[in-house]
Design an enzyme around this catalytic site. Sequence first.
Site, PDB file in Angstrom:
ATOM      1  N   ASP A 123       0.856  -1.188   0.000  1.00 42.76           N
ATOM      2  CA  ASP A 123       0.000   0.000   0.000  1.00 42.76           C
ATOM      3  C   ASP A 123       0.890   1.235   0.000  1.00 42.76           C
ATOM      4  OD1 ASP A 123      -2.433  -1.350   0.021  1.00 42.76           O
ATOM      5  OD2 ASP A 123      -2.564  -1.369   2.200  1.00 42.76           O
ATOM      6  N   ASP A 141      -6.863  -1.595  -4.796  1.00 39.30           N
ATOM      7  CA  ASP A 141      -7.938  -1.277  -3.846  1.00 39.30           C
ATOM      8  C   ASP A 141      -8.901  -0.252  -4.444  1.00 39.30           C
ATOM      9  OD1 ASP A 141      -6.644  -2.909  -1.977  1.00 39.30           O
ATOM     10  OD2 ASP A 141      -5.594  -1.212  -1.060  1.00 39.30           O
TER      11      ASP A 141
END
Length: 176
Positions: A123, A141
């Site tokens: 991330d 995402d």
Amino acid sequence: MPTNWKDSGLRWYWMVVLVFIADQLSKQWVLANFELRESVELLPFFNFTYLRNYGAAFSFLSDAGGWQRWFFTFVAVGFSTLLTIWLRKQPRQMWRLNLAYTLVIGGALGNLIDRLQHGYVVDFLHFYWNTSHFPAFNIADSAICVGAALIIIDSIITERDDKKKKAQENNNTAKE
């Protein structure tokens, strides 16, 4: 059901490839250029911050001891397979739903590769305001969230259109 894959939602599968490539290239760039937890401010409310997510959205189950890696792998494979089957059954003209499914598949596969390759998801997109921070996320995402939103929007629009059609049919029947 369309008889030919070209007439089905599978015609939209290029979006899976596009999301997957964008996601993986961005993560490879982060891995090559950032140390874990290193952060670079891009805007007063947005940083690139390299983080590892061992769980799912918002680090759900990140400290579950490792079994979650395989659970989320199974979920990603299962949903991607199911959505691909649904794409095959959808007419290509149902663009909103086909786009939604391909965004979800592309995102799921992008995060799946991370889990299999690293044991975690990379991330790096980090938004915040003052001391309030939104959990870091990635392109995969984002694609999953946009795809899920499109599924909901398509459902609402389809239901509205069905109600209009039914009302029109009832109105026409009443006139006869």
